[in-house]
Design a protein around this motif. Sequence first.
Motif, short mmCIF file in Angstrom:
data_model
loop_
_atom_site.label_atom_id
_atom_site.label_comp_id
_atom_site.label_asym_id
_atom_site.label_seq_id
_atom_site.Cartn_x
_atom_site.Cartn_y
_atom_site.Cartn_z
N THR A 355 0.77 -1.28 -0.08
CA THR A 355 -0.22 0.02 -0.10
C THR A 355 0.88 1.11 -0.06
O THR A 355 2.06 1.33 0.14
CB THR A 355 -0.95 0.12 1.24
N ALA A 356 0.25 2.64 -0.16
CA ALA A 356 0.83 3.79 -0.09
C ALA A 356 1.72 3.81 1.05
O ALA A 356 2.61 4.56 1.31
CB ALA A 356 -0.04 4.82 -0.19
N ALA A 357 1.23 3.26 2.30
CA ALA A 357 1.88 3.26 3.54
C ALA A 357 3.39 2.76 3.49
O ALA A 357 4.27 3.10 4.06
CB ALA A 357 1.13 2.74 4.59
N ASP A 358 3.35 1.81 2.53
CA ASP A 358 4.64 1.25 2.33
C ASP A 358 5.82 1.91 1.57
O ASP A 358 6.80 1.45 1.33
CB ASP A 358 4.55 -0.26 1.73
N VAL A 359 5.01 2.61 0.63
CA VAL A 359 6.05 3.44 -0.53
C VAL A 359 5.46 4.93 -0.26
O VAL A 359 4.98 5.38 -1.29
CB VAL A 359 5.61 2.76 -2.05
N PRO A 360 5.75 5.59 0.81
CA PRO A 360 5.06 6.97 0.74
C PRO A 360 5.85 7.82 -0.19
O PRO A 360 4.70 8.62 -0.74
CB PRO A 360 5.87 7.41 2.15
N THR A 361 6.89 7.39 -0.60
CA THR A 361 7.67 8.71 -1.58
C THR A 361 6.74 8.50 -2.97
O THR A 361 6.78 9.45 -3.71
CB THR A 361 8.79 8.37 -2.12
N ALA A 362 6.27 7.20 -3.34
CA ALA A 362 5.54 6.95 -4.60
C ALA A 362 4.34 7.63 -4.84
O ALA A 362 4.08 8.36 -5.79
CB ALA A 362 5.43 5.52 -4.98
N ASP A 365 1.32 12.20 -0.13
CA ASP A 365 0.99 12.31 1.03
C ASP A 365 -0.60 12.16 0.99
O ASP A 365 -1.52 13.19 0.93
CB ASP A 365 1.42 13.78 2.02
N GLN A 366 -1.27 11.08 0.91
CA GLN A 366 -2.53 10.91 0.74
C GLN A 366 -3.00 10.19 1.79
O GLN A 366 -2.56 9.61 2.68
CB GLN A 366 -2.76 9.99 -0.48
N PRO A 367 -4.37 10.51 2.01
CA PRO A 367 -4.76 9.92 3.41
C PRO A 367 -5.17 8.28 3.20
O PRO A 367 -5.19 7.82 2.08
CB PRO A 367 -6.62 10.62 3.56
N ASN A 368 -5.60 7.76 4.54
CA ASN A 368 -5.78 6.38 4.32
C ASN A 368 -4.56 5.56 3.66
O ASN A 368 -4.82 4.70 2.83
CB ASN A 368 -7.11 5.87 3.98
N PRO A 369 -3.46 6.02 3.68
CA PRO A 369 -2.50 5.23 3.05
C PRO A 369 -2.37 3.68 3.09
O PRO A 369 -1.98 3.05 2.01
CB PRO A 369 -0.92 5.81 3.53
N SER A 370 -2.75 3.04 4.29
CA SER A 370 -2.66 1.71 4.66
C SER A 370 -3.63 1.09 3.93
O SER A 370 -3.75 -0.07 3.84
CB SER A 370 -2.83 1.42 6.00
N PHE A 371 -4.96 1.83 3.27
CA PHE A 371 -5.74 0.97 2.47
C PHE A 371 -5.86 1.51 1.16
O PHE A 371 -6.79 1.81 0.59
CB PHE A 371 -7.23 1.71 3.23
N ARG A 372 -4.61 2.02 0.52
CA ARG A 372 -4.45 2.43 -0.56
C ARG A 372 -3.36 1.38 -1.24
O ARG A 372 -2.34 1.73 -1.63
CB ARG A 372 -4.04 3.67 -0.67
N PRO A 373 -3.94 0.19 -1.63
CA PRO A 373 -2.89 -0.50 -2.57
C PRO A 373 -2.49 0.03 -3.87
O PRO A 373 -3.19 0.77 -4.44
CB PRO A 373 -3.85 -1.84 -3.05
N VAL A 374 -1.41 -0.52 -4.31
CA VAL A 374 -0.84 0.21 -5.34
C VAL A 374 -0.48 -0.65 -6.54
O VAL A 374 -0.37 -2.08 -6.26
CB VAL A 374 0.56 0.84 -4.94
N VAL A 375 -0.22 -0.05 -7.68
CA VAL A 375 0.26 -1.06 -8.78
C VAL A 375 1.47 -0.35 -9.35
O VAL A 375 2.14 0.51 -8.76
CB VAL A 375 -0.81 -0.74 -10.05
N MET A 376 2.17 -1.26 -10.36
CA MET A 376 3.29 -0.85 -10.98
C MET A 376 3.19 -0.39 -12.64
O MET A 376 2.44 -1.03 -13.07
CB MET A 376 4.62 -1.58 -10.68
N GLU A 377 3.88 0.48 -13.09
CA GLU A 377 3.87 0.80 -14.41
C GLU A 377 5.13 0.06 -15.06
O GLU A 377 5.98 -0.28 -14.44
CB GLU A 377 3.66 2.37 -14.81
N ALA A 378 4.90 0.22 -16.49
CA ALA A 378 6.20 -0.71 -17.30
C ALA A 378 7.55 -0.22 -16.91
O ALA A 378 8.48 -0.80 -16.81
CB ALA A 378 5.98 -0.51 -18.70
#
Lengths: 1227, 459
Positions: A355-362, A365-378
């Motif tokens: 989640t965003a909480a794991d990769v804060p720099t990416a 500063d968004q709210p609820n970062p632990s509930f914000r799963p993330v993806v990767m681009e090419a």
Amino acid sequence: MGLYSFGAALRRASASEDARAMFATGGRDADAFYRQRWSFDKVVRSTHGVNCTGSCSWKVYVKDGIIVWETQETDYPTTGPDLPEYEPRGCPRGAAFSWYEYSPTRVRYPYVRTQLLEAWREAKKIHPDPVEAWQAIQADPQKRASYVSARGRGGMVRASWEEATEIVAAANVATIKEYGPDRIAGFSVIPAMSMVSYGAGARFIELMGGVMLSFYDWYADLPVASPQVFGDQTDVPEAGDWYNADYLIMWGSNVPLTRTPDAHFMTEARYHGQKVVAVSPDFADNTKFADEWVRPHPGTDGAVAFAMGHVILSEFHVGKREEFFLDYMRRYTDSPFLIELERGDEGLVPGKFVTAADVPTATGDQPNPSFRPVVMEANGRVVDPGGTLADRYGEAGAGKWNLTLDGVDPVLSLMDTAEWSSTEVCLPRFDLPAGEGTGASVGAGIIRRGVPVRRVGDKLVTTVYDLVLANYGVKRDGLAGEWPESYEDASQPGTPAWAEEHSGVPAAQTARIGREFARSSIDSGGRSMIIMGAGVNHYFHADTIYRTFLALTTFCATQGKNGGGWAHYVGQEKLRPQTGWAQYAFALDWHRPARQMISTGFWYLLTDQWRYDRVNVEHMISPLAQSSGRREAPVDSLVEASQRGWMPSYPTFDRSNLDLAETAHAQGKSAADYIAGELEAGRLAFACTDPDNPRNFPRVLFNWRTNLLGSSAKGTEFFLRHMLGVDSDVSAEELAPEERPASMTWREEGARGKLDLMVCADFRNTSTTLHSDIVLPAATWYEKHDLSSTDMHPYIHSFNEAVAPPWEARTDFDLFKDLAILVSRMGKKHLGVRRDVVAVPLGHDTPDELTMAHGRVPARSECGWVPGVTMPKLVEVERDYSRIAEKYVTLGPLSAGAGMVTKGVTYTPDEEVAALARANGTLPTATGQRPALDTAIKAADAILALSGTSNGRLAHQGFTEVEKRTGTAMAHHAAGSVDKRITFADTVVQPQGVITSPEWSGSEHGGRRYSAFAINIETMKPFHTLTGRMHYYLDHDWLQRMGESMPIYRPPLDMHHMVGEPAPGQLGRGGEAQAEVAVRYLTPHNKWAIHSQYYDNLHMLTLGRGGQTVWMSIEDAEKIGVRDNDWIEAYNRNGVVAARAIVSHRIPEGTVFMHHAQDRQIATPLTETTGRRGGTHNSLTRILLKPSHMAGGYGQFTYAFNYVGPTGCQRDEVTMIRRRTKEVDFS
Amino acid sequence: MKVMAQIAMVMNLDKCIGCHTCSVTCKQAWTNREGTEYMWFNNVETRPGVGYPRTWEDQEKWQGGWTRTASGKLKPRAGGKLKKLATIFSNPNMPGVEDYYEPWTYEYDKLLSAPRDQRVLPVARAKSQLTGKHMDTISWGPNWDDDLGGSAETLSQDPVAAQVGLKIKTSIESSFMFYLPRICNHCLNPTCVASCPSGAMYKRTEDGIVLVDQDKCRGWRMCVSGCPYKKVYFNHATGKAEKCTLCYPRLEVGQPTVCSETCVGRLRYLGVLLYDADRVGEAAATENPQDLYEAQRDIMLDPFDPEVMEAARASGVPDAWVRAAQQSPVYALIHTYGVALPLHPEYRTLPMVWYVPPLSPLVEEITAAGGDGEDHRILFTAVSQMRIPLEYLAGLLSAGDEALVERVLRRLCAMRSHMRAIRLEQAPDPEIARAVGMRGDQLEEMYRLLAIAKYDDRY
């Protein structure tokens, strides 16, 4: 058209002689007999309030004030020129209903058990006050035992309504006074089949603070995979949409038998070239219509679907890289999301969503970062794709919660990025022979397969998609690990050959059907559909079976497309006007929250089945999970889920909620603080930990619109013993000291006869009426006003009063109104105004979803008791018990004042409430004049006025609300319907097509057939899940512990190895040395009944075999010397059944079918084994709890009524069966 | 040419789901009176199976229908009027109650009235509706072998299988079944009418409905034995024969029969046929039973033929009936598309309820092999490898002519194939229609009638 044109033109001429042996004397006078027979005075529209999804509109014929017969209405609004119509809807069961009206099984008057009535009359002589009279009876153990032990043993005598209802009301008031309101429970099922009748009773119970029991999960009809995957209870296409499919698999769903009025859409769709596949272990009725019959061993369907997934992924995803599929996967599923790989004992294992909480720099500063799963681009950049749970709540997410992937282009696989490496992950399997597995878990083992990985910060990550491909054994170049060589390689899970070993389905057939399903979807733009039913959904591991099916629908981009997707049809009735109905039924217009309970947990404790349950959860967990090193009882999971606030738990505490709230108040504390403190101090306990403590018994059980003991009570014999306190055929032993659950208080004697009062309203006699203390005569479905809807068709239609309730019958609406008046009268003296505290679980579609990041469950010792975080929310409610009746008949202020919330969308019915006041009139209340709900029709009109599906203004208002959150166009879904209103009067004239509303996920706009999730797919509205997408991957601790992070094949429970029950196929010798055989015991739906309803109907008994039967194969019959129609006995630890055998070659060897809910009061003899009345189908079943069904507190794993909960599954049972040796005896 | 009108029915067995709604709505409307308890004017049978009354198709036993004499004349199989009169008091060909079933009920009233202190749960025992005696083990009913129940005991008695020499395997792999709903066939050449010594049975001139005049019936029951379909019943309370009336009180006001309108499978079609009454006897006496199908079609008249229209007017058939015959779905299914077949034409009664035979799944060996069926066109035409043996269907619907049944099934398959191409926006291969003797547009029209099947198109 032909008939109409000639009907009026019939010649009245006399006949002429024709050529040969034809006698052509016209005989109008002679024909008079039948013409008179057909005459009638009026035809009234009504329907059947039966637990069936048919929701069919019927013409009820009345002659001389008597109901004579019925035929189906044919006036449904049209489906358009190119689709078959819904007319006629109905089935033989419904067609036989009028038989009940004047039949000898009709309950005509109130009845009370003699011993209770005698005790009551005596007590009343001493205590004129009815509440004191009830208390006196309960205080006298002998008096109480006199009627409790007489339950089910005859002696019902007539009483007046006044006397019978006085007892009921007194029992309620006395119970509230002594134990608190959560010791009163109401069991009534499937509100869609008669919304007002359900609502009337539920409203009465909720106004008192009582508990409404769930049904969908209890019936094992709830597909738990749906909340897991979609974040939705269930949403499915209407039957007409089957017609739009070009490839249809009927999987464990016997459509002609269980969806009789809808089956024609399937038979007709074949004519436009739809290919039909039937999957069933027996030659089921629907198999006749298939092009192909797939015949797996019972319960192994998941292996077949898993292998089809293997084929589809291999050929269309990895092989052809079909963009139609891959684009869908990227946009609408969790496939591109990143998962962290964690180090386990065996090696790397898939862990949690990154989640965003794991990769804060990416992600900034968004709210609820632990509930914000993330993806990767090419390019390797980690991004927030939007639309995740984090955007669903809070100011910052407004306008962002959508699936548009604005400016984001995620990769599905890390192999599509420039730099990746391969690593091996460990995945669980459960398909090994018992004894060959790993650790304590039966049949479990570990597979090692490679996935592409990258580092993100200090984490090693891959995507869900990469894990899914590994899980399905789909080999890609450059990846380490063990992989199948080909489809013919049976050594590796996933291949068609592997599936053949488990299911018996030829590998070539599995591969071809998988391929055809995908190919047809490509050719048709997603119109491949799977109809799935109880044949697969009633297994213990049904959620895993379903997830393998749902994966097929999403791998092939079919979900949310007309003619495509899943079509789950098991007890799923859709109460279309959901919002207004919920206000009415749960009295949310007056009090919030309502008490709503998971029935399976409730009955499991009430009937003490936990005292006999030898299942060890350790035997079913992932081989990769940490073992606790001790026996884990299923009830331990139930207790933990209750205490954490994941699941509701009523009765809640071992003290009265009224006392708790008032003590807190007296101490100047909030109830929440006080209760948390008492728990912390160990002075207060959850009632669920000590169900044999009389303080914790549910005391009053209301049954209406239901037949608990003849139909749904899994482990019926335990109900008889512990809930009711009568003789039963349980032979199971209670747990030995070393087996006893850690979280429970063990009392030497399991309590028997816990209920003080079992009361029931019905119009016919059932096992439930015969075991009740009081039976109230209910009006039938042709004698009242009510509403009906279903998901099978898009119409709301009505019940109407063809005749007034005869004898002393009363409608449910009137019955509960009368009780409300009595309770108010007694409540004024005995209760007055009280403060109550309601324990509420962490709720779905609320910010509670943001409670427990990553589904990581903290130890109680670390997290303490924090209401609403680590334990249930505690909400105080004031109840004026003198005003129950007043509230029952008026619409309270909260609907318009606080708004009405359905699935997270708030509706404000200010105009509607004002209009209802004018239309219905008003009645005085303590808060002034309120809109009147003093008749069933007014209640129905309130339900319709307050729901989006029946009120276009609210539908539009709701979509406008959704738009604010999604930032995408939504309101157009209801744009043309803003002025549309459906009233009760409209439904009397004709079934009314519903309005597209955010209460549901599909669209009926422009006469379109309803397809679930069409709104999500077409207008980019997120699913109600963690990622906002459909999930393959689940990272709640409890799911991971079960080894069910991903779709997987789990065989039927191996009860032989788990708890030492006979293995299927085992032969033996019974009491008098008769041959016996152990067989799988399945309880599919009955052709001649809808559950127990109609089973006792003479027409249905005549078309069937006139009593209890068990279908068995010729092979098994031969093993035990049984011929067709011989009497047999089936028995296991749970009970005994006496029945006749129907021997047929369409049944597979090793399995018997006892059709569901053949109620034992009809022609069932005594058993040879115990000499008691031969059991019902549920005498051989029991409750088996699956811990993962109770996972909560996180994302889509949060609670809503009938949305999630442990299912009352019953398909994994084994029974011994043998020929009866003695003549049958009935008395 | 003598033009007469007949209301006829077609049931599409390919759509029948075996739900028995038709039976129940019919029973509730017509036969829930005393004396009619065991009667089902409409019943539904599982095939293979023995039917109701059991083995009714065994005409060696029951002697129903007509036989053709060496000289080409027809006579009732049970003998002519003289023989009938001779045996009037002892009709040896009557099914007994055991062949129908002994109707029963239950002691429902004993549930709530059971006195206190019973040892066990009260029960409603079964008892006979004829004798009032307990029936502790019910051993036969009107639908006993539903869904192949008791197949090990009953399948060997299936008269159709016996007639075509088919040994039905009782292994799960070879399972097959379908449903056969049955009402009175309102035959053009009814043996029941010919058998009635009292002249109580008659065929209505205007619509061909076969009825029992309740005033004239003397209860001789020759109709019961004469009818090869066993669709005339004897009411033991009134002493009169009763049978399906084709719901004439409904038809007379322009409503379809109860069984048709309530058919949730939507498989029943009702319509008017015009036929040449002068040629009925000749058609029924056609020598080769396999030619009876064509002979029957042959006496049905083309309602669009100006000569037929003229002759109809001359015979007193109202114009509205001719128009109805032109719109008749029954005519379309029998004639235009040629997919409906008569039930047991070899009984020579010229039945007026016809059936579209059912498709069924492929046999196990084919699906297990896996290679077949990948192309839907192959699958759709694999009629000869269906689970239901063609010979069984032929024994039921074409006096054993398998080619005729196969042609019908191939037309259904062709329709599916053709329509799939249209659905998937591919050009249909014209060879598909041609191979079954039809045009693409005909297949599309037939599709609308069989699949879309709106209410007004069915009746």
